[in-house]
Every structure is written in C-alpha cells, then in structure tokens.
Scaffold this active site. Structure first.
Site, short mmCIF file in Angstrom:
data_model
loop_
_atom_site.label_atom_id
_atom_site.label_comp_id
_atom_site.label_asym_id
_atom_site.label_seq_id
_atom_site.Cartn_x
_atom_site.Cartn_y
_atom_site.Cartn_z
N TYR A 80 0.84 -1.20 0.00
CA TYR A 80 0.00 0.00 0.00
C TYR A 80 0.88 1.25 0.00
O TYR A 80 0.66 2.18 -0.74
CB TYR A 80 -0.91 0.00 1.22
CG TYR A 80 -1.88 1.14 1.23
CD1 TYR A 80 -3.12 1.02 0.62
CD2 TYR A 80 -1.56 2.36 1.83
CE1 TYR A 80 -4.02 2.08 0.60
CE2 TYR A 80 -2.45 3.42 1.81
CZ TYR A 80 -3.68 3.28 1.20
OH TYR A 80 -4.56 4.33 1.18
N PHE A 132 -9.54 18.74 -25.28
CA PHE A 132 -9.96 17.35 -25.34
C PHE A 132 -11.22 17.26 -24.47
O PHE A 132 -11.39 18.06 -23.55
CB PHE A 132 -8.85 16.42 -24.82
CG PHE A 132 -9.23 14.98 -24.94
CD1 PHE A 132 -9.36 14.38 -26.18
CD2 PHE A 132 -9.53 14.22 -23.81
CE1 PHE A 132 -9.76 13.05 -26.30
CE2 PHE A 132 -9.94 12.90 -23.93
CZ PHE A 132 -10.05 12.31 -25.17
N THR A 133 -12.09 16.29 -24.78
CA THR A 133 -13.41 16.24 -24.12
C THR A 133 -13.28 16.29 -22.59
O THR A 133 -13.92 17.13 -21.94
CB THR A 133 -14.16 14.95 -24.51
OG1 THR A 133 -13.29 13.84 -24.34
CG2 THR A 133 -14.64 15.00 -25.95
N ASP A 223 -0.26 18.35 -22.00
CA ASP A 223 -0.95 17.06 -21.98
C ASP A 223 -0.15 16.11 -22.88
O ASP A 223 -0.15 16.24 -24.11
CB ASP A 223 -2.38 17.23 -22.50
CG ASP A 223 -3.17 15.91 -22.51
OD1 ASP A 223 -2.56 14.83 -22.41
OD2 ASP A 223 -4.41 15.98 -22.63
N LYS A 266 -2.62 5.51 -22.89
CA LYS A 266 -2.02 5.76 -24.21
C LYS A 266 -0.50 5.77 -24.09
O LYS A 266 0.16 4.87 -24.55
CB LYS A 266 -2.56 7.08 -24.76
CG LYS A 266 -4.05 6.99 -25.05
CD LYS A 266 -4.79 8.19 -24.55
CE LYS A 266 -6.29 7.99 -24.72
NZ LYS A 266 -7.02 9.19 -24.43
N ARG A 389 -16.60 11.53 -34.51
CA ARG A 389 -16.05 12.73 -33.90
C ARG A 389 -16.60 13.91 -34.68
O ARG A 389 -15.96 14.47 -35.54
CB ARG A 389 -14.51 12.73 -33.92
CG ARG A 389 -13.88 11.67 -33.07
CD ARG A 389 -13.63 12.06 -31.62
NE ARG A 389 -14.77 11.98 -30.74
CZ ARG A 389 -14.68 11.80 -29.41
NH1 ARG A 389 -13.52 11.65 -28.83
NH2 ARG A 389 -15.75 11.78 -28.65
N PHE A 455 -23.06 11.20 -26.87
CA PHE A 455 -22.43 10.26 -27.81
C PHE A 455 -22.10 8.92 -27.16
O PHE A 455 -22.00 7.91 -27.84
CB PHE A 455 -21.17 10.88 -28.45
CG PHE A 455 -20.07 11.21 -27.47
CD1 PHE A 455 -20.06 12.42 -26.80
CD2 PHE A 455 -19.04 10.31 -27.25
CE1 PHE A 455 -19.05 12.72 -25.89
CE2 PHE A 455 -18.02 10.61 -26.36
CZ PHE A 455 -18.03 11.81 -25.67
#
Ligand SMILES: *Cc1c(COP(=O)(O)O)cnc(C)c1O
Length: 482
Positions: A80, A132-133, A223, A266, A389, A455
C-alpha cells in the site's frame, strides 16, 4: 516518408515486432451485423466487443503490450505504502522529462481533475491549442471556460503543414493582452492534438509558447497523453531534430513546461496516469489531493502491476522502431484511401486515420449526423468499429438547437501494434466499396438523447430504411462472402 520501414521499393510498412500472443476475432455475416448495430441504437459505443471484427474505436487502454511489460508485472511489489514499483516508475519519469516531482493518478482525466482544482477559478479562462473532451469538462466543472488558439490550418481538412496542432503564437499574445494574467488559469498544449486528427505540435512552437508564458508568469501545462506519436513527428518532420535522440527531445519538452500530465492508457501502453512538475509550491498543493481523490501517494489508484508495465512501456516509447509503428500504419491507410478519392484528414497524423464524413456523405446535412451514420455504415459493411467525432459528440446549445461541429470525422484508431497490414488493407477495401455506394447511406436521428455526453449512451435510428438497401447491395456485390 523517408522513415517508413519498407521493402521492395514500395511504401509497404514493416512491422518491427513479432506476434507472440493473439486473440481470436469473429466476422459476423452482414445480416447479423445489421441486427447488432440496430440493437446498439446505431451508436458504435454501444456495440459489444464480441460482435466486432476490427476494433478501431480508440487506442485507450488497448495497445499491445510487450513481453517485457508482461514479465515486469510478475515483479510488482504489492504494498500500500512505499512500494518499490512506485519508486521505479518515479525514477523512469523523472529521468525522461528531467522534472523533479511526480504524482500518480488513476488515468488522464484524474490528472485533469487535480489540475483543474489547483488552477481553475470561477470565470477564469484556460487557453489552449485545442480542447480534449475530458480536459474541457473538468475546467467547466470548476467554473472556468476554454479558449482555443489553434493555427487556422489546424481546422482545415487538407493541408501540407507538418505541425497542424501548433498554437497560433500571435493569438496567444493577443489572449494574454486581452484577458490579463489574473483571468487566465493556465495555458495548455496538447501533444498529438486528439480531436483534430492526431496532429502534432512542433518543438519550435512549444519553445515560443514557453517563453511567452514564463515572461507573463502563467503556468504552461502539457498534456502528454499522445506524446509518443508527437515525438516521432518532431524527429522526422522538424529538421533540427533529425539527429537528436528521442530522450533528448523528451527532456527538452520537460524543460519548457511547468506541468506535464498524461494518460498511461495511451503513453506507456498500460493503464494509469501521472503528473510531473518542478514547481515545489504546485507539487505540495497537488500532493494533498492525491490521497483524497486517487489513493495513497505511492499508487494513486493504480494497480502495482500496471505501474510496472507502465515503467517499461514509457522506456519503450523512446525507441523509434516502436513509436514509428502507429504513424506509418496511419499513413498507409490514409494513402490507400486517398488513391481511391476518399476524403481523409491530411497530412496523416498519429492516433488514427480520420475520414471526412462531411465530404464522404455530402448528401447529408450535419444535423443528420453524417459521421455517426458513416461509422454505423462501416460497421455494417465491414465489422469495423470507428468513432464518431462530429456533431453527435457535441452538446446541444442551451436553446435546444444543434451545436454544429467544426469537423465531422470518423476516426479509425490504431491501437499500438495491434493490427496487421492485411487487416489495414481490408479496412481500405471495404471503405472503398462504401464510398462507391455512399449515396445509399442515409442520416440518423435520436430515439433517446441523453443531456450530457450523448455520444456515449445515446440511441439513434436511421432516417428511412437505408441499412436494408446497403445489405442488398452488399449481397449483390460480395455474393455469399461475409
Ligand atoms: C485520452 C486522453 C485524455 C484522458 O485520459 P483518460 O486516461 O482516458 O482519462 C486526456 N487527454 C488526451 C489528449 C487524451 O487523448
């Protein structure tokens, strides 16, 4: 492009890996695909993976992992607090970016949540190359807004510009002069700009933005979720970096930024995320939030196995023969489609091939959701799942009218090192057939429309019975084949 590994003088890409574990996939007959997409409300997000032949929805959390990544998972130190796994990950990241402090988080949007809490005040503006969303949603959730200053060409479907993800530097200076330092929460650069077709940002552009932000005293946030494609493009498209090691490019980016965060779904081909900074003040403030929202400081909501895989995956993302695979396969699919006259975003970027549904289905208007209709039609014709998109991914205006999207794209994502060349050729072949029969594709309308993120869960139906016409034509042209 010169960096493409090819043989026999043609632009045939060469996979720089071999397959050692596989997953069986199934191609259902077209009539069954028609049923599945109907059950899914013509929304590819609602399809079940078992009914999909090639899943090109996203690269998130579905990249192929290397043997070394799997092997490392067995050595994860389950603890932990104070896990060795954490210290290994921290060391890799600090070495890669040359930054002093690292904080773990369970995925990219969790980093965005922490950063929004740190930096966004009500009525402040976050200025960025493109949103970005999830990054936009967290800024709005804290009462801020977003202003986009992408170069104009970034929103043109076709261009020769090598770095369409660049910020317009004069717009950046203008925004700072107009809004003032106090009103700007932060400046954000997104590598491999996701929503405009995986388009990269040049080092030159980052250097200019950094200089301006430092002079103005405004934090510059990077990002890095789609960094590996962007690193490849800096090396092959920015002449100055032709002979620079990828790690040196990465460290230079680190030297220009105040904060770097990423989704390890990613970058690093695992699952998780993290935030880096060299600013002790910001680090201490963010550190308080990690145990509250993510988990103890040495795991941040991640499993130790994923963290081990991430350490290896991050190191591997500095190897050109690994990071060139997605961009060269994207380029090959784009070139195959361009040869057939099919409209795609150019130049090819990272992440995936982006088909321009507005041109592809020029007989449909944007409130009939051409990109949504094309994504549904492609599943029907090929068992291939892409992602809409376009207008469907937008939220309606407060008065209920459609917020028409600037781009109307179907994204065919390439999870890293997952698909083979013959599968790519199959996609091109079926898309070509669909293009020849595009007049048969009709529009969609909502049957059940959620208010937020429609969406993801929204259900639609075809306007008229165009899926049946498409099946009939498919049987005429392909006979008994699937
Ligand atoms: C995917 C993505 C995110 C969000 O990451 P998650 O791990 O999905 O939460 C943020 N920024 C960019 C550019 C992304 O592509």
């Amino acid at each position: 492009m010169s960096e493409i590994k090819f043989y026999s003088g043609e632009q045939v890409p060469l996979e720089m890996h071999k397959v050692r574990m596989v997953q069986r996939v199934y191609l259902l007959p077209v009539e069954e695909r028609a049923q599945r997409i109907q059950i899914a409300g013509y929304n590819t997000f609602l399809l079940q993976n078992k009914d999909i032949f090639l899943d090109m929805l996203t690269d998130s959390g579905v990249n192929a992992m290397s043997e070394n990544q799997y092997a490392s998972m067995l050595q994860a130190d389950d603890s932990y607090a104070g896990s060795e796994t954490y210290y290994r990950l921290e060391a890799v990241l600090k070495d890669m970016f040359g930054m002093e402090y690292f904080l773990p988080a369970h995925q990219g949007r969790a980093c965005e949540h922490i950063l929004a809490r740190l930096l966004v005040k009500p009525d402040s503006v976050a200025v960025m190359n493109y949103h970005f969303t999830t990054s936009k949603a967290h800024i709005y959730a804290m009462g801020g807004t977003v202003e986009e200053i992408i170069i104009d060409e970034g929103l043109h479907i076709n261009s020769d510009l090598p770095f369409k993800g660049n910020m317009d530097i004069s717009k950046l200076e203008e925004a700072i002069a107009r809004l003032g330092k106090e009103k700007i929460s932060f400046i954000r650069i997104e590598a491999g700009t996701n929503l405009i077709g995986g388009q990269p940002v040049s080092m030159e552009n980052m250097r200019q933005a950094s200089k301006i932000c430092r002079r103005a005293g405004i934090p510059l946030v990077f990002d890095a979720s789609l960094l590996s494609d962007n690193l490849y493009f800096i090396k092959v498209r920015e002449a100055e970096y032709k002979d620079t090691d990828v790690i040196e490019i990465t460290r230079e980016i680190g030297s220009l930024m105040d904060v770097i965060y990423f989704s390890a779904r990613k970058l690093g081909a695992a699952r998780g995320g993290g935030i880096l900074t060299s600013d002790r003040g910001m680090f201490l403030q963010m550190r308080e939030m990690i145990p509250l929202y993510e988990g103890f400081l040495t795991y941040g909501g991640m499993s130790v196995r994923e963290m081990e895989a991430m350490s290896i995956g991050l190191r591997e993302s500095l190897d050109m023969d690994i990071i060139n695979q997605t961009p060269i396969f994207v380029e090959v699919l784009c070139n195959e489609l361009i040869k057939k006259g099919i409209p795609v975003v150019t130049p090819p970027g990272g992440l995936g091939c982006h088909v321009d549904a507005r041109q592809f289905c020029s007989h449909l208007s944007q409130d009939e959701y051409p990109a949504g209709a094309l994504a549904a039609a492609l599943y029907l014709a090929a068992g291939v799942r892409g992602m809409e998109r376009g207008t469907l991914s937008e939220q309606r205006n407060p008065d209920g009218t459609e917020a028409v999207s600037k781009m109307e794209l179907v994204r065919l994502a390439f999870p890293k090192r997952v698909f083979t060349l013959s599968q790519v050729k199959y996609v091109a072949d079926r898309l070509t057939w669909l293009y020849e029969n595009r007049s048969l594709i009709g529009g969609l309308e909502f049957e059940d429309e959620p208010k937020v993120l429609r969406f993801f869960f929204g259900r639609l139906k075809p306007k008229g019975n165009w899926p049946n016409a498409l099946i009939r034509k498919f049987r005429e042209d392909f006979g008994e084949s699937l």
